[in-house]
Design an enzyme around this catalytic site. Structure first.
Site, short mmCIF file in Angstrom:
data_model
loop_
_atom_site.label_atom_id
_atom_site.label_comp_id
_atom_site.label_asym_id
_atom_site.label_seq_id
_atom_site.Cartn_x
_atom_site.Cartn_y
_atom_site.Cartn_z
CB ALA A 19 -0.88 0.20 1.31
N GLY A 20 1.61 1.07 0.76
CA GLY A 20 2.75 2.57 0.73
C GLY A 20 3.36 2.52 -0.54
CE LYS A 21 8.70 -1.10 -2.07
NZ LYS A 21 8.37 -2.36 -2.81
CG ASP A 83 13.45 -5.88 -4.77
OD1 ASP A 83 12.44 -5.78 -4.12
OD2 ASP A 83 14.12 -7.14 -4.80
CE1 TYR A 173 14.43 -2.31 8.28
CE2 TYR A 173 14.11 -2.15 6.03
CZ TYR A 173 14.66 -2.60 7.06
OH TYR A 173 14.28 -4.21 7.68
#
Length: 216
Positions: A19-21, A83, A173
Protein backbone atom coordinates in the site's frame (compact mmCIF):
# COMPACT_ATOMS: atom_id res chain seq x y z
CA UNK A 1 -3.80 -15.44 -18.26
CA UNK A 2 -6.00 -12.47 -18.92
CA UNK A 3 -6.29 -9.35 -16.81
CA UNK A 4 -8.87 -9.23 -14.05
CA UNK A 5 -12.28 -7.65 -14.48
CA UNK A 6 -11.14 -4.56 -12.59
CA UNK A 7 -8.59 -3.81 -15.31
CA UNK A 8 -11.06 -2.61 -17.97
CA UNK A 9 -9.81 0.70 -19.32
CA UNK A 10 -6.42 0.30 -17.64
CA UNK A 11 -3.29 1.42 -19.45
CA UNK A 12 -0.61 0.62 -16.89
CA UNK A 13 -0.18 -1.90 -14.07
CA UNK A 14 1.82 -1.33 -10.90
CA UNK A 15 3.26 -4.72 -10.06
CA UNK A 16 2.94 -4.43 -6.29
CA UNK A 17 0.46 -4.98 -3.48
CA UNK A 18 2.35 -2.84 -0.98
CA UNK A 19 0.00 0.00 0.00
CA UNK A 20 2.83 2.41 0.78
CA UNK A 21 4.53 1.82 -2.55
CA UNK A 22 1.26 2.09 -4.45
CA UNK A 23 0.55 5.48 -2.93
CA UNK A 24 4.04 6.79 -3.72
CA UNK A 25 3.98 5.49 -7.30
CA UNK A 26 0.50 6.86 -7.99
CA UNK A 27 1.54 10.25 -6.62
CA UNK A 28 4.65 10.30 -8.82
CA UNK A 29 2.68 9.32 -11.93
CA UNK A 30 -0.05 11.85 -11.17
CA UNK A 31 2.55 14.59 -10.89
CA UNK A 32 4.73 13.61 -13.82
CA UNK A 33 2.76 11.89 -16.63
CA UNK A 34 0.49 14.31 -18.53
CA UNK A 35 -2.89 13.00 -19.64
CA UNK A 36 -2.77 9.85 -17.51
CA UNK A 37 -5.86 9.35 -15.34
CA UNK A 38 -4.09 7.66 -12.45
CA UNK A 39 -7.30 6.83 -10.58
CA UNK A 40 -8.83 4.82 -13.43
CA UNK A 41 -6.01 3.91 -15.81
CA UNK A 42 -3.33 2.79 -13.36
CA UNK A 43 -4.16 -0.42 -11.50
CA UNK A 44 -2.30 -2.65 -9.08
CA UNK A 45 -1.43 -6.33 -9.35
CA UNK A 46 -4.32 -7.41 -7.14
CA UNK A 47 -6.90 -5.52 -9.21
CA UNK A 48 -5.37 -7.04 -12.33
CA UNK A 49 -5.87 -10.52 -10.86
CA UNK A 50 -2.19 -11.44 -11.07
CA UNK A 51 -0.81 -14.01 -8.59
CA UNK A 52 2.08 -13.08 -6.31
CA UNK A 53 5.51 -13.26 -7.93
CA UNK A 54 8.25 -14.93 -5.91
CA UNK A 55 11.11 -12.46 -5.47
CA UNK A 56 14.00 -14.91 -5.56
CA UNK A 57 16.46 -12.86 -7.62
CA UNK A 58 19.93 -12.00 -6.35
CA UNK A 59 19.69 -8.26 -6.99
CA UNK A 60 17.17 -5.43 -6.88
CA UNK A 61 17.14 -5.34 -10.70
CA UNK A 62 16.46 -9.07 -11.04
CA UNK A 63 13.54 -8.92 -8.64
CA UNK A 64 11.98 -5.83 -10.22
CA UNK A 65 12.26 -7.32 -13.71
CA UNK A 66 10.82 -10.63 -12.60
CA UNK A 67 7.73 -8.82 -11.28
CA UNK A 68 7.27 -6.44 -14.19
CA UNK A 69 7.70 -9.21 -16.80
CA UNK A 70 5.26 -11.57 -15.08
CA UNK A 71 2.57 -8.91 -14.74
CA UNK A 72 3.02 -7.63 -18.30
CA UNK A 73 2.72 -11.16 -19.65
CA UNK A 74 -0.37 -11.87 -17.55
CA UNK A 75 -2.22 -8.66 -18.40
CA UNK A 76 -0.92 -7.67 -21.82
CA UNK A 77 -0.36 -4.17 -20.42
CA UNK A 78 2.82 -2.20 -19.72
CA UNK A 79 3.87 -2.96 -16.18
CA UNK A 80 6.16 -1.16 -13.78
CA UNK A 81 7.70 -2.67 -10.68
CA UNK A 82 10.43 -1.90 -8.25
CA UNK A 83 12.56 -3.70 -5.76
CA UNK A 84 14.08 -1.57 -3.09
CA UNK A 85 15.66 -1.81 0.30
CA UNK A 86 18.10 -0.52 2.82
CA UNK A 87 21.84 -0.96 2.39
CA UNK A 88 23.77 -0.50 5.64
CA UNK A 89 27.47 0.24 5.24
CA UNK A 90 28.73 -1.57 8.33
CA UNK A 91 26.64 -4.64 7.44
CA UNK A 92 28.26 -4.89 4.00
CA UNK A 93 25.12 -3.77 2.21
CA UNK A 94 22.60 -5.83 4.19
CA UNK A 95 19.66 -6.09 4.63
CA UNK A 96 19.63 -5.28 0.88
CA UNK A 97 17.25 -7.47 -1.07
CA UNK A 98 16.15 -9.05 2.22
CA UNK A 99 15.00 -5.72 3.70
CA UNK A 100 11.28 -6.56 3.71
CA UNK A 101 11.88 -9.86 5.51
CA UNK A 102 14.97 -9.07 7.60
CA UNK A 103 13.28 -10.30 10.78
CA UNK A 104 11.97 -13.44 9.07
CA UNK A 105 8.39 -12.56 8.11
CA UNK A 106 7.82 -10.59 4.92
CA UNK A 107 6.41 -7.11 5.42
CA UNK A 108 6.65 -6.93 9.24
CA UNK A 109 8.01 -3.38 9.37
CA UNK A 110 8.16 -3.13 13.14
CA UNK A 111 10.02 -6.41 13.57
CA UNK A 112 12.47 -5.45 10.83
CA UNK A 113 13.14 -2.09 12.51
CA UNK A 114 13.55 -3.62 15.94
CA UNK A 115 16.02 -6.26 14.73
CA UNK A 116 18.14 -3.81 12.75
CA UNK A 117 18.30 -1.31 15.63
CA UNK A 118 19.34 -4.11 18.00
CA UNK A 119 22.08 -5.18 15.61
CA UNK A 120 23.42 -1.62 15.45
CA UNK A 121 22.91 -0.76 19.12
CA UNK A 122 26.63 -0.36 19.89
CA UNK A 123 27.57 1.31 16.60
CA UNK A 124 28.52 4.98 16.90
CA UNK A 125 26.89 7.58 14.64
CA UNK A 126 29.94 8.07 12.35
CA UNK A 127 29.65 4.40 11.37
CA UNK A 128 25.87 4.28 10.87
CA UNK A 129 25.89 5.30 7.21
CA UNK A 130 23.23 3.70 5.02
CA UNK A 131 21.37 4.17 1.76
CA UNK A 132 17.96 3.37 0.41
CA UNK A 133 18.38 1.73 -3.02
CA UNK A 134 15.74 1.22 -5.71
CA UNK A 135 15.70 -0.52 -9.07
CA UNK A 136 12.59 0.41 -11.08
CA UNK A 137 11.62 -1.66 -14.10
CA UNK A 138 9.20 -1.15 -16.96
CA UNK A 139 8.16 -4.06 -19.15
CA UNK A 140 6.22 -3.34 -22.33
CA UNK A 141 4.61 -6.47 -23.82
CA UNK A 142 4.78 -7.39 -27.47
CA UNK A 143 2.06 -5.79 -29.61
CA UNK A 144 1.33 -5.00 -33.26
CA UNK A 145 4.46 -6.68 -34.54
CA UNK A 146 6.77 -5.13 -31.95
CA UNK A 147 8.83 -7.16 -29.51
CA UNK A 148 8.52 -6.93 -25.76
CA UNK A 149 11.19 -4.86 -24.05
CA UNK A 150 12.39 -3.80 -20.61
CA UNK A 151 13.87 -0.63 -19.15
CA UNK A 152 15.53 -0.47 -15.71
CA UNK A 153 16.56 2.66 -13.83
CA UNK A 154 18.12 3.18 -10.39
CA UNK A 155 17.92 5.64 -7.52
CA UNK A 156 19.61 6.00 -4.13
CA UNK A 157 19.08 8.09 -1.01
CA UNK A 158 22.09 8.35 1.30
CA UNK A 159 21.84 9.05 4.99
CA UNK A 160 22.53 8.01 8.57
CA UNK A 161 20.60 5.52 10.67
CA UNK A 162 19.03 6.91 13.83
CA UNK A 163 19.17 5.07 17.14
CA UNK A 164 15.46 5.68 17.78
CA UNK A 165 12.65 5.81 15.17
CA UNK A 166 11.14 9.24 14.51
CA UNK A 167 8.04 10.28 12.56
CA UNK A 168 4.70 8.82 11.61
CA UNK A 169 4.84 9.09 7.82
CA UNK A 170 6.22 6.77 5.18
CA UNK A 171 6.69 3.06 5.73
CA UNK A 172 9.39 0.43 6.10
CA UNK A 173 12.67 1.83 7.39
CA UNK A 174 11.67 5.48 6.84
CA UNK A 175 11.54 6.29 10.59
CA UNK A 176 15.24 5.47 11.11
CA UNK A 177 16.96 6.97 8.06
CA UNK A 178 17.94 10.63 8.27
CA UNK A 179 18.89 11.78 4.76
CA UNK A 180 22.24 13.49 4.32
CA UNK A 181 21.82 17.23 4.87
CA UNK A 182 18.53 16.76 6.76
CA UNK A 183 17.67 16.98 10.45
CA UNK A 184 14.50 14.89 10.06
CA UNK A 185 13.92 11.24 9.31
CA UNK A 186 12.26 10.19 6.07
CA UNK A 187 9.12 9.54 8.13
CA UNK A 188 9.07 13.18 9.24
CA UNK A 189 9.16 14.57 5.71
CA UNK A 190 6.03 15.59 3.83
CA UNK A 191 4.94 13.52 0.86
CA UNK A 192 6.28 16.14 -1.53
CA UNK A 193 9.60 16.44 0.30
CA UNK A 194 10.12 12.71 0.41
CA UNK A 195 9.22 12.13 -3.25
CA UNK A 196 11.64 14.88 -4.29
CA UNK A 197 14.66 13.11 -2.79
CA UNK A 198 13.69 9.47 -2.32
CA UNK A 199 15.42 6.54 -3.98
CA UNK A 200 12.10 5.45 -5.46
CA UNK A 201 11.31 8.96 -6.66
CA UNK A 202 14.69 9.23 -8.37
CA UNK A 203 14.40 5.81 -10.02
CA UNK A 204 10.87 6.40 -11.30
CA UNK A 205 11.62 9.91 -12.52
CA UNK A 206 14.47 8.38 -14.53
CA UNK A 207 11.98 5.81 -15.84
CA UNK A 208 9.26 8.35 -16.71
CA UNK A 209 10.40 9.05 -20.32
CA UNK A 210 10.12 5.34 -21.06
CA UNK A 211 6.69 5.18 -19.37
CA UNK A 212 5.43 8.16 -21.39
CA UNK A 213 6.73 6.55 -24.60
CA UNK A 214 5.05 3.24 -23.76
CA UNK A 215 1.71 4.98 -23.19
CA UNK A 216 1.87 7.22 -26.27
Amino acid sequence: MSAGSGSRGARLVLATRNAGKLKELRDLLRDQVPGLDVDTQVIDAETAGVPDVVEDGTSFAENSLKKSRAVAEATGLPSIADDSGLSVDILGGAPGIFSARWAGRHGDDQANLDLLLAQLEDIAEPHRGASFVCAAALTVPAADGTEAYDVVEYGTLDGTLLAVPRGEGGFGYDPILEPTGETRSCAELSREEKNAISHRGKAFRALLPAIVKALS
